[in-house]
Every structure is written in C-alpha cells, then in structure tokens.
Design an enzyme around this catalytic site. Structure first.
Site, short mmCIF file in Angstrom:
data_model
loop_
_atom_site.label_atom_id
_atom_site.label_comp_id
_atom_site.label_asym_id
_atom_site.label_seq_id
_atom_site.Cartn_x
_atom_site.Cartn_y
_atom_site.Cartn_z
N LYS A 59 0.73 -1.43 0.21
CA LYS A 59 0.09 -0.04 -0.03
C LYS A 59 0.96 1.23 -0.03
O LYS A 59 0.35 2.19 -0.27
CB LYS A 59 -1.21 0.07 1.42
CG LYS A 59 -2.06 -1.10 1.14
CD LYS A 59 -2.91 -1.13 2.09
CE LYS A 59 -3.93 -2.55 1.79
NZ LYS A 59 -4.96 -2.30 2.70
N SER A 84 -8.14 1.36 8.96
CA SER A 84 -7.82 0.85 10.35
C SER A 84 -6.62 0.05 10.50
O SER A 84 -6.24 -0.65 11.30
CB SER A 84 -8.90 -0.17 10.60
OG SER A 84 -9.07 -1.35 9.46
#
Length: 149
Positions: A59, A84
């Site tokens: 990511k 999260s």
C-alpha cells in the site's frame, strides 16, 4: 439518480509516470519462487515480497504515488483517509516523506499496533464509531475542516 461514470483505467504511460514518482521512496522488493508450491498448484507461482516494502505493505506504493502527484498548493493542505491499519500507515509515511500533514480517521477497536505505526509516521488520528458510514462521514468532516485531500 444518474450513475457516476467509471474512472478510466491507467495506461502504460501512467504506470511509468507513477514508477518515476515513487522511485526515490519505494524499495525494490524481490520476487520469490517455490518449486514445491508450483508442483502443488500445477502452475508457476511468483510471490512479490511486499512485506519488505517501506511500511511493510504494498500500500505504500499507491499512497506514495498519490502524495507525490499532488501539486504544491494542494499538498500544503495535507491528506486525509480512513483506515484501520496498513493504508493509514502508508499514507502517513508518504506524507511524512513529503513534509505534509496527514490525518487518519480510525474506527474504535482498531488494532493498537497498527495505530502505533500510523502515529509513528506523524499522522493525526481522528477516532470514529466502527462501520464504513461513520468512517466516511468522519473523513469528510476532517477534509472540510482542514482542506486536506
């Protein structure tokens, strides 16, 4: 209600541009192979070792590209996301490398180790109730209040 058109898929030149934007920030990670798993799968398998990437996940590549692609005026207002875990940490690291503010909306009950990673990269945490609607609403509030992208 009219449907929103699908965004255009990136082309080859877009991929090359993104690679150039992140080249000085992202690690080149290895590709692993396993003859045993190939035999079990009946196919050649390739494993991109993105756990070795900065931030520990693939990511970071997307977050870094997004942050580096911002023009200076937009970047000056910082960035915001809801996450999260890994995406929030990746965006926080990308923002830190560019020297801009990062806000991450996190739901109650998020993994403490992931929150430590987000905070460790300098992001400001904004807590909200669990659930996608609460996360999106809180993210919109932060965006409105800060001007972050």
């Amino acid at each position: 209600m009219p449907m929103t058109p699908e965004p255009a898929l990136p082309g080859f030149d877009d991929v090359l541009d993104a690679a150039a934007r992140i080249a000085t920030h992202a690690r080149v990670t290895p590709v692993a192979r396993s003859q045993r798993l190939d035999a079990l799968a009946g196919a050649e398998l390739f494993f991109k070792c993105e756990h070795q990437q900065r931030g520990g996940a693939f990511k970071f590549r997307g977050a870094c590209n997004a942050v580096q692609a911002l023009d200076a005026e937009t970047a000056a207002h910082g960035v915001v996301t809801h996450s999260s875990g890994n995406h929030g940490a990746a965006l926080a690291l990308a923002a830190k490398l560019r020297g801009i503010a990062c806000h991450v909306v996190v739901p109650e009950g998020a993994n403490p180790a992931k929150l430590e990673a987000i905070i460790g990269h300098g992001a400001t945490l904004h807590r909200c109730a669990p659930g996608i609607a609460a996360r999106e609403a809180a993210c919109a509030d932060v965006q409105r209040d800060t001007g972050a992208t």
